[in-house]
Enzyme design. Sequence first.
Site, short mmCIF file in Angstrom:
data_model
loop_
_atom_site.label_atom_id
_atom_site.label_comp_id
_atom_site.label_asym_id
_atom_site.label_seq_id
_atom_site.Cartn_x
_atom_site.Cartn_y
_atom_site.Cartn_z
CB CYS A 184 15.46 -21.69 -11.02
SG CYS A 184 14.37 -21.91 -12.44
CG HIS A 192 13.71 -23.35 -7.58
ND1 HIS A 192 12.99 -22.23 -7.98
CD2 HIS A 192 13.75 -24.17 -8.66
CE1 HIS A 192 12.61 -22.39 -9.23
NE2 HIS A 192 13.06 -23.55 -9.67
CG ASN A 249 9.94 -23.11 -11.58
OD1 ASN A 249 10.44 -22.06 -11.19
ND2 ASN A 249 10.67 -24.11 -12.04
#
Length: 324
Positions: A118, A251, A281
């Site tokens: 990520c 993020h 996500n």
Amino acid sequence: MPYARITGTGGYLPPRIVSNDDLAADLATRGVETSDAWIMERTGIRQRHIAEPGTKTSTLATAAARAALDSAGLQASDIDLIIVATSTPDFIFPSTACLVQANLGVGGAAAFDVQAVCSGFVYAMTIADALIRAGSARHALVIGAEVFSNILDWNDRRTCVLFGDGAGAMVLSASDKPGILAARLNADGRQQHILHAAGNVVGGQVTGDPFLRMDGQAVFKLAVNSLTRSAHEVCEEAGVAVSDLDWMVPHQANIRILNFISRKLGLPEDKLIVTLDRHANTSAASVPLAFDVAWRDGRLQPGQLVLLQGVGGGFTWGSVLVRL
């Protein structure tokens, strides 16, 4: 010495939208109990985009790349560097970046993948910035793209409700005006066990556990502390105060993480760009997708100071400070 500036952005999301209610109904057929209220309370996610079976990461990445090129007013032939951040490549090799290059109908430019989960897009931006500053590239296409639905255990509600599929891209171009002001990348491999997908292919057989596994509490604590520290470090390097930030594009992992970080930094929550509720996500795609949304709806404006942050398995984290 040239600087790297953001000159275009693009994003792509698979057309299939799966709401929390849709997901709960599907999981119920597997004997897994969840609900819209349970997911919203713990994550802030309302829906996610899920690719159809067989969809390749390179397909999503190419669509986002084309949108970014159009935004920048460039042709694919103008690009002399392609970096794709992904944890779900089409193949072991060739790289997804090379496949995107082929899809764009060009050749010759350097093309490679970055794997920092990520944090991948922040890592890729930092690499592109360094190569532009060194004079090795003039126009770089930086992409974050994932089909995370391929590595989810749909019987594990702790993880399968969190993720979605998508791709985001930016064009970074050489300029005599500063754009990327500072960047800071970090990792702690000793924490690899708290977020991983530890499967492998050996002799044509999958060995180990191929699905994403996560220790949510450990990730939460490390993410908040690491990103808070990273924000202070990158601002100090650039000689600006955290309070000078116009926007933060973090993020998109969990709304609780985002709110904790904003409070620890003393930033109002309305300075956060949040797409988590719509996209979930999307790993390496989450930062460029969120940036693209805010770029296109007019919140991001020339001259503003923007902090981009990523955190992910490895354990990795990083920040990039940008003047638009």
